[in-house]
Each structure stands twice: as C-alpha cells, then as structure tokens.
Enzyme design. Structure first.
Site, short mmCIF file in Angstrom:
data_model
loop_
_atom_site.label_atom_id
_atom_site.label_comp_id
_atom_site.label_asym_id
_atom_site.label_seq_id
_atom_site.Cartn_x
_atom_site.Cartn_y
_atom_site.Cartn_z
N ARG A 33 0.85 -1.21 0.00
CA ARG A 33 0.00 0.00 0.00
C ARG A 33 0.87 1.25 0.00
O ARG A 33 0.59 2.22 -0.70
CB ARG A 33 -0.90 0.02 1.24
CG ARG A 33 -1.82 -1.18 1.36
CD ARG A 33 -3.23 -0.94 0.84
NE ARG A 33 -3.86 -2.18 0.42
CZ ARG A 33 -4.57 -3.00 1.20
NH1 ARG A 33 -4.79 -2.68 2.45
NH2 ARG A 33 -5.08 -4.11 0.73
N GLU A 177 -14.31 -13.32 11.02
CA GLU A 177 -14.30 -12.80 9.65
C GLU A 177 -14.08 -13.91 8.62
O GLU A 177 -12.95 -14.26 8.31
CB GLU A 177 -13.20 -11.73 9.48
CG GLU A 177 -13.16 -11.17 8.06
CD GLU A 177 -12.10 -10.08 7.84
OE1 GLU A 177 -11.29 -9.83 8.75
OE2 GLU A 177 -12.09 -9.51 6.75
N LYS A 219 -17.79 -10.28 10.91
CA LYS A 219 -17.28 -9.37 9.86
C LYS A 219 -17.40 -10.08 8.52
O LYS A 219 -16.50 -10.82 8.12
CB LYS A 219 -15.82 -9.01 10.17
CG LYS A 219 -15.15 -8.14 9.09
CD LYS A 219 -13.92 -7.45 9.64
CE LYS A 219 -13.14 -6.75 8.55
NZ LYS A 219 -12.12 -5.84 9.08
N SER A 261 -14.74 -4.09 3.55
CA SER A 261 -15.04 -3.45 2.26
C SER A 261 -14.55 -4.29 1.09
O SER A 261 -15.14 -4.18 0.00
CB SER A 261 -14.51 -2.01 2.21
OG SER A 261 -13.12 -1.92 2.39
N GLY A 262 -13.49 -5.07 1.28
CA GLY A 262 -13.14 -6.12 0.32
C GLY A 262 -12.81 -5.69 -1.10
O GLY A 262 -12.99 -6.47 -2.03
N GLY A 263 -12.38 -4.45 -1.30
CA GLY A 263 -12.06 -4.02 -2.65
C GLY A 263 -13.14 -3.16 -3.29
O GLY A 263 -12.99 -2.70 -4.42
N ARG A 292 -9.60 -0.50 3.49
CA ARG A 292 -9.41 0.37 2.32
C ARG A 292 -10.50 1.42 2.19
O ARG A 292 -10.23 2.56 1.79
CB ARG A 292 -9.32 -0.48 1.04
CG ARG A 292 -8.00 -1.20 0.92
CD ARG A 292 -8.07 -2.37 -0.04
NE ARG A 292 -8.81 -3.50 0.52
CZ ARG A 292 -9.01 -4.65 -0.12
NH1 ARG A 292 -8.53 -4.82 -1.34
NH2 ARG A 292 -9.67 -5.64 0.46
P1 13P Z 1 -10.99 -4.03 3.69
O1 13P Z 1 -12.12 -3.19 4.19
O2 13P Z 1 -9.94 -3.27 2.93
O3 13P Z 1 -11.47 -5.26 2.98
O4 13P Z 1 -10.20 -4.53 4.97
C1 13P Z 1 -10.91 -5.02 6.02
C2 13P Z 1 -10.13 -6.07 6.67
O5 13P Z 1 -9.73 -5.92 7.79
C3 13P Z 1 -9.88 -7.31 5.95
O6 13P Z 1 -9.47 -8.30 6.83
#
Ligand code: 13P
Length: 337
Positions: A33, A177, A219, A261-263, A292
């Site tokens: 990043r 998650e 999550k 958010s996953g992308g 992200r």
């Molecule tokens: P993102 O919201 O970027 O997907 O990251 C959340 C996260 O902690 C993934 O494990």
C-alpha cells in the site's frame, strides 16, 4: 469467561454512529500500500502514517475501535505514549489481528486455511495486558469452478471457532471474519449461496466450541458479483441480498455485523451500508470494519502532504463522517461532492 466484559465491549464497538477502523495490514500488505503511493516501507514510515491517522481530531465520533497489527500495538502515538493507551484515552478501543495469515490448504489447490492457533492463548493474554479488548481473525474463501471445497469451508470454520473461544477465555471480543472474496467471475447469487454455506458452517463450529455469541461480532463480505462477472449489482440489489442473507444465516444473539469493504470503492462501501441501514430495523447493528474504504484516499493524500497533516486529516474526517452517516441511513451521494 467474563461474559459481562465481552458483551460490554461488543456493544461499545457497535455503538450509535460508530464502527471499526481496520488498520491491521500485515507488514507485507502495508508495504504494498505504501509503495503504491511512492513511500518506502519501514517500521518508521508505517508508524508515521498510522500514528498520524489516529491523531485525526474527530476520529472518535465515527470510530469506536481500531484493529492493530503486532508491530503497531508496540509503537508510539504522536504524543509519545503507547498506541493502545493513546487510543483508549480517546475513547477508542484497541484491537489486534491475531491470525498469522492464510496458508495453502494441503491437497486443495488455490485454497487456504488461516493459521495462528498455536500459542494463541499466550498471545491473547499479552495483548489484553497491553490494552487490547478485541481481536480479528480473517478466513479467506475463494469462489471459482468447484471452489470452495468442503475442506476449505470446514477447516476455516473450525479455526475461526477455536480462535473465538480462546479470545473470549482471555477477555477479547473475537471478530469472526469469514471473507468470501470478490475475485472471480461468479454471480451475486453464487456469492449469496457460498456465503450462506460458510456462515452456517461457522455458527455450527462456534456452537461446538462453546463460543458466546453475545460477546462476538461478525465481519462478513457483502453479497456482490465477482469482479470478473458481466453484470454489476446496483446498490439496492446488493443491500437487499445482503440483508436477506444475514437475516437467515446469522443467529439473532450476535450484537453486530461489521462489514469488510473487500475491494469496493470508498463510496460503494458507504452507499451499500447506508442502504442496508435504511431497510431496518434489523436484529443486530449494521456497521463497518473497513480498511481500504476508510483509508485509501487518506493514504494517498498523506503521501503527498507528509508535512501538512491538515490535508490527510480532512480527507479522513470526510470518510469517517460519511461512514457515520451511513450507520443511520443518513448518507447521500451529494454529500460526497
Ligand atoms: P478491507 O475493508 O480493505 O477489505 O479490509 C478489512 C479487513 O480488515 C480485511 O481483513
């Protein structure tokens, strides 16, 4: 197990208008990043970025907890205090990523199992003593062809449940998650079906391990087509499918859902959460644990303005405000202008 403490922590994390900032990128991910915005990655540069992020003046209006990485929980804030103490003093709970990453699942090409159970009890005890009050473990499920396999779903569900039980024994609220990835060509319907299977397996495993659900948070991914699918979902469709999924595949005693958010872009992730909160009431709080979608534009702005923090702070304040409004269904696209 201190069920009162666990419930209190879980409810605090999904309190009104607030959610979680995921700032627990591993050194490998954070290096990618930082390098993408032209900053070389080192313990010092990672600390500079994150300590300044956490110093944004109004952060606690939208952020109830921050997930840290092992390196960060041992580093110092802008005022020289330890980061977990700094966050706690600002009414923000420190959390910690405790898995050690997704590793190749033996005999199952392109699938992973998340590791980190060895020594977890001792690590949780240390993190608790440093001020952490919640933890995160991310399982990764890939869709494609015959994937995911039963082995991938069941091993990851088992590990998530073992992790959750150990965390709770040590006083940490586990964020569970199981991420079904957006990579792939699958439809939104396929994402729905796979996520439903994964959630059902996860709750079965949690039941077997005695996980206390009122002291845990979920999550999940939202229900979206794969990035390579020919059609995109509109906001209402994503929100409706995700709500249908959660109402039918999440036990009602889970106090809150904190989406990844996953992308998705910052605005997409905000719009989807906003639409879901508008479809309430729901049996659980619907909130965020975005990485992200809370940080992308801030990181870019920080990289360009490291000597003038007012700019990255105002960009981060804006994302926090938008997420805060989405918690009440009060966000709208024109506020982004
Ligand atoms: P993102 O919201 O970027 O997907 O990251 C959340 C996260 O902690 C993934 O494990």
């Amino acid at each position: 197990m201190d069920t009162d403490l666990l419930e209190e922590t879980a409810n605090f994390l999904v309190g009104p208008g607030r959610g979680i900032l995921a700032a627990d990128e591993s050194n490998g991910t954070m290096s990618k990043r930082l390098e993408a915005v032209g900053v070389s990655s080192s313990p010092e540069s990672r600390n500079a970025y994150r300590a300044n992020l956490f110093a944004m003046p109004t952060m606690s209006e939208a952020i109830s907890g921050v997930i840290l990485y092992d390196e960060t929980i041992r580093q110092q804030a802008v005022d020289g205090t330890q980061i977990p103490d700094y966050l706690t003093a600002r009414n923000v709970l420190p959390g910690i990523k405790v898995d050690t990453g997704a590793k190749q699942l033996a005999g199952h090409e392109n699938e992973t199992v998340t590791e980190g159970l060895d020594g977890l009890r001792e690590r949780c005890a240390e993190y608790f003593s440093m001020g952490a009050r919640f933890a995160k473990w991310r399982a990764v499920i890939r869709i494609g062809g015959d994937l995911p396999s039963d082995a991938c779903i069941s091993t990851n569900a088992h590990a998530l449940a073992r992790y959750a039980a150990i965390c709770q024994e040590q006083g940490l609220v586990p964020i569970i998650e199981p991420e079904v990835l957006m990579e792939g060509e699958h439809s939104a319907q396929r994402c729905f079906e796979v996520t439903a299977l994964v959630l059902d397996a996860t709750w079965d495993a949690c039941k077997t391990q005695g996980v206390y659900l009122p002291g845990a948070l979920l999550k999940p991914n939202m229900v979206l087509p794969g990035k390579g699918h020919s059609q995109r979902s509109d906001v209402e469709t994503c929100a409706q499918m995700t709500i249908d999924l959660l109402h039918n595949h999440v036990p009602k005693d889970i106090p809150g859902i904190v989406f990844l958010s996953g992308g998705q872009s910052e605005v997409e992730a905000t719009a989807h959460l906003n639409a879901m909160n508008n479809m309430g009431p729901h049996p659980f709080e619907l909130s965020y644990s975005y990485g992200r979608a809370l940080q992308a534009s801030t990181l870019k702005t920080w990289a360009e303005n490291q000597d003038d923090l007012s700019k990255p702070h105002s960009v981060f304040a804006h994302r926090c405000k938008m997420a805060h409004l989405a918690r009440f269904g009060n966000w709208s696209e024109d506020l982004e202008a």
